[in-house]
Each structure stands twice: as C-alpha cells, then as structure tokens.
Design a protein around this motif. Structure first.
Motif, PDB file in Angstrom:
ATOM      1  N   GLN A  38       1.907   9.295  -6.297  1.00 51.03           N
ATOM      2  CA  GLN A  38       2.409  10.664  -6.206  1.00 51.03           C
ATOM      3  C   GLN A  38       3.236  11.025  -7.441  1.00 51.03           C
ATOM      4  O   GLN A  38       3.136  12.129  -7.971  1.00 51.03           O
ATOM      5  N   VAL A  39       4.055  10.080  -7.900  1.00 49.69           N
ATOM      6  CA  VAL A  39       4.846  10.313  -9.110  1.00 49.69           C
ATOM      7  C   VAL A  39       3.939  10.422 -10.333  1.00 49.69           C
ATOM      8  O   VAL A  39       4.090  11.323 -11.169  1.00 49.69           O
ATOM      9  N   LEU A  40       2.979   9.514 -10.456  1.00 50.78           N
ATOM     10  CA  LEU A  40       2.063   9.565 -11.595  1.00 50.78           C
ATOM     11  C   LEU A  40       1.275  10.875 -11.629  1.00 50.78           C
ATOM     12  O   LEU A  40       1.016  11.433 -12.707  1.00 50.78           O
ATOM     13  N   GLN A  41       0.921  11.386 -10.467  1.00 50.28           N
ATOM     14  CA  GLN A  41       0.177  12.645 -10.453  1.00 50.28           C
ATOM     15  C   GLN A  41       1.031  13.798 -10.964  1.00 50.28           C
ATOM     16  O   GLN A  41       0.514  14.720 -11.615  1.00 50.28           O
ATOM     17  N   ARG A  42       2.356  13.729 -10.704  1.00 46.55           N
ATOM     18  CA  ARG A  42       3.249  14.752 -11.264  1.00 46.55           C
ATOM     19  C   ARG A  42       3.412  14.563 -12.767  1.00 46.55           C
ATOM     20  O   ARG A  42       3.563  15.542 -13.507  1.00 46.55           O
ATOM     21  N   MET A  43       3.387  13.328 -13.221  1.00 47.12           N
ATOM     22  CA  MET A  43       3.517  13.071 -14.652  1.00 47.12           C
ATOM     23  C   MET A  43       2.251  13.460 -15.410  1.00 47.12           C
ATOM     24  O   MET A  43       2.314  13.848 -16.580  1.00 47.12           O
ATOM     25  N   PHE A  44       1.103  13.340 -14.747  1.00 48.87           N
ATOM     26  CA  PHE A  44      -0.186  13.658 -15.366  1.00 48.87           C
ATOM     27  C   PHE A  44      -0.917  14.692 -14.488  1.00 48.87           C
ATOM     28  O   PHE A  44      -1.930  14.379 -13.850  1.00 48.87           O
ATOM     29  N   PRO A  45      -0.405  15.935 -14.432  1.00 48.68           N
ATOM     30  CA  PRO A  45      -0.929  16.910 -13.467  1.00 48.68           C
ATOM     31  C   PRO A  45      -2.351  17.386 -13.754  1.00 48.68           C
ATOM     32  O   PRO A  45      -3.020  17.900 -12.856  1.00 48.68           O
ATOM     33  N   HIS A  46      -2.807  17.224 -14.985  1.00 41.53           N
ATOM     34  CA  HIS A  46      -4.137  17.721 -15.351  1.00 41.53           C
ATOM     35  C   HIS A  46      -5.172  16.603 -15.451  1.00 41.53           C
ATOM     36  O   HIS A  46      -6.244  16.787 -16.022  1.00 41.53           O
ATOM     37  N   THR A  47      -4.826  15.433 -14.889  1.00 44.27           N
ATOM     38  CA  THR A  47      -5.711  14.277 -14.944  1.00 44.27           C
ATOM     39  C   THR A  47      -6.071  13.843 -13.533  1.00 44.27           C
ATOM     40  O   THR A  47      -5.201  13.775 -12.648  1.00 44.27           O
ATOM     41  N   THR A  48      -7.330  13.558 -13.318  1.00 42.77           N
ATOM     42  CA  THR A  48      -7.748  12.967 -12.046  1.00 42.77           C
ATOM     43  C   THR A  48      -7.494  11.465 -12.135  1.00 42.77           C
ATOM     44  O   THR A  48      -8.155  10.752 -12.892  1.00 42.77           O
ATOM     45  N   LEU A  49      -6.518  11.013 -11.386  1.00 42.75           N
ATOM     46  CA  LEU A  49      -6.077   9.634 -11.531  1.00 42.75           C
ATOM     47  C   LEU A  49      -6.883   8.694 -10.651  1.00 42.75           C
ATOM     48  O   LEU A  49      -7.167   8.994  -9.487  1.00 42.75           O
ATOM     49  N   PRO A  50      -7.212   7.525 -11.179  1.00 41.77           N
ATOM     50  CA  PRO A  50      -7.890   6.509 -10.354  1.00 41.77           C
ATOM     51  C   PRO A  50      -6.884   5.822  -9.442  1.00 41.77           C
ATOM     52  O   PRO A  50      -5.687   5.778  -9.722  1.00 41.77           O
ATOM     53  N   ARG A  51      -7.322   5.269  -8.356  1.00 39.54           N
ATOM     54  CA  ARG A  51      -6.476   4.431  -7.530  1.00 39.54           C
ATOM     55  C   ARG A  51      -6.282   3.087  -8.230  1.00 39.54           C
ATOM     56  O   ARG A  51      -7.186   2.601  -8.913  1.00 39.54           O
ATOM     57  N   PRO A  52      -5.108   2.495  -8.083  1.00 41.21           N
ATOM     58  CA  PRO A  52      -4.923   1.165  -8.692  1.00 41.21           C
ATOM     59  C   PRO A  52      -5.837   0.139  -8.043  1.00 41.21           C
ATOM     60  O   PRO A  52      -6.080   0.166  -6.831  1.00 41.21           O
ATOM     61  N   THR A  53      -6.364  -0.745  -8.862  1.00 36.78           N
ATOM     62  CA  THR A  53      -7.222  -1.813  -8.358  1.00 36.78           C
ATOM     63  C   THR A  53      -6.419  -3.057  -7.982  1.00 36.78           C
ATOM     64  O   THR A  53      -6.972  -4.028  -7.463  1.00 36.78           O
ATOM     65  N   GLY A  54      -5.127  -3.028  -8.270  1.00 38.49           N
ATOM     66  CA  GLY A  54      -4.259  -4.145  -7.917  1.00 38.49           C
ATOM     67  C   GLY A  54      -2.807  -3.738  -8.077  1.00 38.49           C
ATOM     68  O   GLY A  54      -2.481  -2.858  -8.884  1.00 38.49           O
ATOM     69  N   ALA A  82       0.827  -1.210   0.000  1.00 42.88           N
ATOM     70  CA  ALA A  82       0.000   0.000   0.000  1.00 42.88           C
ATOM     71  C   ALA A  82       0.860   1.260   0.000  1.00 42.88           C
ATOM     72  O   ALA A  82       0.536   2.249  -0.670  1.00 42.88           O
ATOM     73  N   GLN A  83       1.960   1.234   0.735  1.00 37.61           N
ATOM     74  CA  GLN A  83       2.841   2.400   0.768  1.00 37.61           C
ATOM     75  C   GLN A  83       3.580   2.571  -0.559  1.00 37.61           C
ATOM     76  O   GLN A  83       3.784   3.696  -1.025  1.00 37.61           O
ATOM     77  N   VAL A  84       3.978   1.462  -1.162  1.00 37.78           N
ATOM     78  CA  VAL A  84       4.591   1.542  -2.492  1.00 37.78           C
ATOM     79  C   VAL A  84       3.608   2.151  -3.483  1.00 37.78           C
ATOM     80  O   VAL A  84       3.967   3.031  -4.279  1.00 37.78           O
ATOM     81  N   ALA A  85       2.371   1.715  -3.434  1.00 41.50           N
ATOM     82  CA  ALA A  85       1.344   2.267  -4.324  1.00 41.50           C
ATOM     83  C   ALA A  85       1.161   3.758  -4.087  1.00 41.50           C
ATOM     84  O   ALA A  85       1.022   4.540  -5.044  1.00 41.50           O
ATOM     85  N   ASP A  86       1.179   4.196  -2.833  1.00 40.50           N
ATOM     86  CA  ASP A  86       1.032   5.625  -2.536  1.00 40.50           C
ATOM     87  C   ASP A  86       2.173   6.431  -3.146  1.00 40.50           C
ATOM     88  O   ASP A  86       1.958   7.499  -3.734  1.00 40.50           O
ATOM     89  N   GLU A  87       3.399   5.927  -3.001  1.00 44.43           N
ATOM     90  CA  GLU A  87       4.547   6.630  -3.579  1.00 44.43           C
ATOM     91  C   GLU A  87       4.425   6.731  -5.095  1.00 44.43           C
ATOM     92  O   GLU A  87       4.679   7.782  -5.691  1.00 44.43           O
ATOM     93  N   ILE A  88       4.042   5.636  -5.719  1.00 42.77           N
ATOM     94  CA  ILE A  88       3.936   5.615  -7.171  1.00 42.77           C
ATOM     95  C   ILE A  88       2.839   6.573  -7.644  1.00 42.77           C
ATOM     96  O   ILE A  88       3.020   7.291  -8.644  1.00 42.77           O
TER      97      ILE A  88
END
Length: 492
Positions: free
Chosen positions: A368-384, A360-366
């Motif tokens: 955060q990076v994806l949100q910086r890569m896609f700053p204008h997109t509302t990103l879904p949480r990973p389902t797995g 879960a913590q690894v997913a949280d870190e990732i």
C-alpha cells in the motif's frame, strides 16, 4: 578442559555464554594468550549471535548487523579485510524523496535534508558545550527544539527519522542528547573513511566463524551449540555453575556473560543469587531497541538506482527509509541480477507491532505504501519476503542498545561491574561472573565493533584473574542525584 564419564558435566577454567562477536573475541583473546581451557555455550546452531543472514531468492540478506562503521583501526573492518568480505560503500546522500503523491523533486527534498545535516553538527556542539558546563542531560527532542527545529511537515519528520531513529532505533523523545544524538559518532562516524554495507553471499558472520575456526577444531567439544542456559550460580566457593536446558552442568572458575541486554533484562535465566538492586536498576535503565529490516523480492525492478529513498507519508515512523539492494555495487556482487530486492526499515514501537503480524499482512501494508510512492506504476506482488523478529526472539529480545535520557555513567559502570561483591560492599578481589557484549562497551554501545572490543577487554581481565588477582572495577551501590538535597518541599 576435563569432562566426566557421563558427558553431562564439564569442568573448565572459563565458560563463555554466547558465541556472538563478543564471545568469539573473548575466546580468541584467551587463545592468543595461551589459555585454551574454555567452553563456549551458544543457544543457536551457529556462531554469530545477532550477526546472521537469510536466503531470499538466490541472494543473502543480513537480518541483523549489516554495516561496518568506518575503517582505520575498526577491528570489524580489519576482520572483513583479512577474510575478503564483500562490501559496498554506503552513501546516505544518494537519496530520493517520495510522499503520498509519488516522487518529490530533489530541489524540494535536498534543502530540508541539508538543513538537518547542519543541525546535527550544531547538536553535537550544543552537547559538548553543555557537558563543558556540567549541565544535565536533555532528551534529544528537547535539544532539537532548543536549536529551533520542529518536525512540523511530513518531509521534515522523514528527514529527522533518517538521521536519528533510523540510526538509534529509538526516537528523539527518549534518546539522550549527551550519549546518543549529540555524540560525534552521529556526524563524523565512529571510525574514519566512511561506512560499508556488507553484500557477501557467505554472510557477515563469515568473519566471526572464520575467527572461531582459528582456535576451534572441527566438532570441537569446547563449543556447545543449540544449548540454552537456564540457571547460573556464581557465588560458590569454587567459581560458577552453569545449568542448561538439556540437564548439563558446566563448572568453571570464571564466566563471561555476553547475553544481550534484552536477555539480561528478562527472566529467561535464573541467576543465583539474584542480581543486586544496583545491578538490576542499571540493566533496566538502559534501553534494548528493536530494528527491523524487511526484505521484499520482486520479479522485476520498478525503482531507480538510488541507494536510499525517504517516504514522507502521514505516519513517518513506519516504512520511512527504503534501501535498494540492486544499487550499483550491491547485489550484483553476488551475481544474482534476477533478484530485485528492496529493504525497508521499521524501528521502536512500529517494529514491535509488525512482529505480531503474519508476513502476508506485513507485505500488504508495504505494498500500500509502495503504491502511494509509485502511483503511476502497476506494481507486481513480491515473490518473497523476510521479516526478522528480534523483539520476540527469546535469545535476544531486541536488536541493540541505546542510551536513553535518565541513564547516568554510574548506571553504565554498574551494568559492566562483575559479580559478586564482598560483604562490605566493596569491589571484590575475585568476582566470578563478568559481563561483555555491545551494551557493556563504554564507548561503542550499540555497535558490532563495541561487542568485539568489549569481548577482548573482559577476556584480558579474566586472564589477570587467572594469573594473579582480578583487576579493580567500579560500581555504585546507590546512584545518587547531582543535588542530593531535595529543593522542593510540600507547602504547609
């Protein structure tokens, strides 16, 4: 093979320790040459070693080996072709660039990418020139700086990471120029005609299991799965004795050890007698790397159709290289269009750090990076999420080997040398314990095809031992410096 009444003691000609690529290749070679008196001991519940996969959604993702490096005479490509393994072409030039503000224009990323491609060609030529003049090995970092390269921007650091650390799983600072970054494998490939990425729902290890099925019957007593080796005695007058965690003993004339370098560097197995210093020095001088492929599944795809993406953030050694498993020809081969999967790679110390974190913590870190890569997109949480943990796995203790600065050819010959040696410190005429595996390959260390070829090679030597006398081998009781006379003295 004969077995005593208690079913806890076995007698065989050859015991093969490990059922990965090297172990399967060794057994296959023995079988093809009429020698079927062997036992394979494997700690896992399946054949494959570090070639293994997991299920994410309705798709299969490869936790370990994933690429077929070239075609032509590559034995892994031949096996994949024979068994109809599904693959997709791997194109590292199909790459997008991102930084902390989002996507970067290709006109900014590609010139840096192309410049480093040219530099890698120069690095190979520089290594060849130094070898021709019998010059000492350098770290890859020193060589890159000699050639005028400095990773002094996040983009340059990301491009370098993709070319070097993403391949070797270790940075330029610790990797050899002559035997790692400066080899033609890094630019031309090990075998010709490009690399393939395995996307088969049966898993990459399907080809190893099918090869094993050629010489093993269903429930074959010669394959001991879920069996941990705890002790190996190799100096007895009649061969080798292998002890297992469940109390079984295997008596054999010869043993082929295909354990990973990480296991050989650890204290997981008791060796009797203890490995001599020249063997331990060699094993401890080589590097066992960690290469962590993290897979995230989403309920919808928010990225484009690139194969690769480079994230040029502030810390370019974590979450730098991304792969789109929904790229054309990838997961659609498995007919799982609803599985939207990204793969991001961690290496070296970042891998070791991530292995200590919960998923879960690894997913949280990732995220955060994806949100910086896609700053204008509302990103879904990973389902797995799937996070392999190779470094802490006691059966492997890492992913694959890398040649570091300071490692000499004589060290590698000592790694490969069988045991025991005779009392005069000469190569024994009948060593009992032989070593195979990718790290032992003199040409293809770090590669799956290296493991396969070395398994075949060592099995061939065992056949010589069984038929007449063991072949000669090289070892060095002391690995000496190029200049044995010290040049420096303490000032009086």
């Amino acid at each position: 093979m004969t077995m005593n009444v208690s079913a806890t003691s076995y007698r065989t000609k050859v015991v093969i320790l490990g059922a990965g690529a090297s172990g399967v290749a060794a057994a296959s070679t023995l079988h093809k040459n009429g020698q079927d008196d062997f036992i394979i001991v494997e700690g896992q519940s399946f054949v494959g070693g570090r070639v293994q996969h997991a299920t994410l959604g309705r798709s299969s993702v490869e936790l370990g080996a994933n690429w077929i490096y070239g075609k032509g005479t590559n034995p892994i490509y031949k096996l994949a072709t024979q068994h109809g393994l599904k693959t997709a072409p791997n194109d590292k030039r199909d790459v997008a660039f991102f930084d902390d503000q989002g996507p970067l224009r290709q006109r900014l990323g590609l010139p840096v990418y192309d410049a480093f491609d040219e530099l890698m060609e120069k690095t190979v030529m520089y290594a060849e020139e130094r070898i021709a003049h019998n010059q000492v090995d350098l770290s890859s970092r020193a060589a890159l700086r000699m050639l005028g390269w400095e990773p002094d921007t996040p983009l340059k650091a990301a491009v370098e990471y993709f070319a070097i650390e993403w391949e070797l799983a270790e940075p330029a600072e610790v990797s050899s120029l002559e035997y790692a970054t400066g080899t033609s494998d890094m630019t031309e490939g090990t075998f010709p005609f490009g690399n393939e990425f395995v996307v088969d729902h049966r898993g990459f290890n399907y080809i190893l299991q099918e090869e094993a099925n050629r010489f093993l019957k269903p429930n074959d007593s010669r394959l001991l799965l879920d069996t941990m080796v705890t002790r190996v005695r190799y100096d007895g007058p009649h061969g080798v004795v292998v002890h297992t965690a469940n109390g079984d003993r295997i008596f054999a004339d010869y043993a082929i050890c295909t354990f990973s370098l990480g296991v050989l560097q650890s204290n997981s197995v008791e060796w009797i007698p203890a490995f001599p210093d020249w063997k331990r020095e060699a094993l401890l001088s080589f590097h066992m790397t960690t290469y962590t492929k993290i897979f995230l599944r989403f309920d919808h795809k928010f990225w484009d159709d690139w194969q690769f993406a480079l994230y040029a953030g502030n810390d370019t050694r974590e979450y730098t290289v991304w792969q789109n498993l929904n790229a054309p020809g990838y997961l659609p081969h498995q007919n799982q269009d609803d599985d939207n999967i990204l793969m991001v790679t961690a290496t070296y110390k970042a891998s070791e750090r991530l292995e200590r974190l919960p998923d879960a913590q690894v997913a949280d870190e990732i995220m955060q990076v994806l949100q910086r890569m896609f700053p204008h997109t509302t990103l879904p949480r990973p389902t797995g999420i799937v996070v392999p943990r190779w470094h802490t796995n006691p059966l492997f203790r890492g992913s694959y080997s890398n040649w570091p600065i300071g490692m000499l050819v004589e060290h590698h010959e000592n790694m490969r040398a069988p045991l025991p040696i005779d009392d005069n410190d000469d190569a024994s005429t009948s060593p009992r314990l032989w070593f195979a595996g990718e790290a032992m390959s003199p040409e293809y260390y770090g590669y799956l095809h290296g493991a396969w070829i070395e398994g075949q090679n060592i099995a061939g030597k065992i056949l010589e031992c069984l038929n007449k006398t063991c072949p000669p081998y090289r070892f060095h009781k002391r690995v000496r410096a190029c200049n044995p006379t010290p040049r420096f003295r303490l000032q009086q």
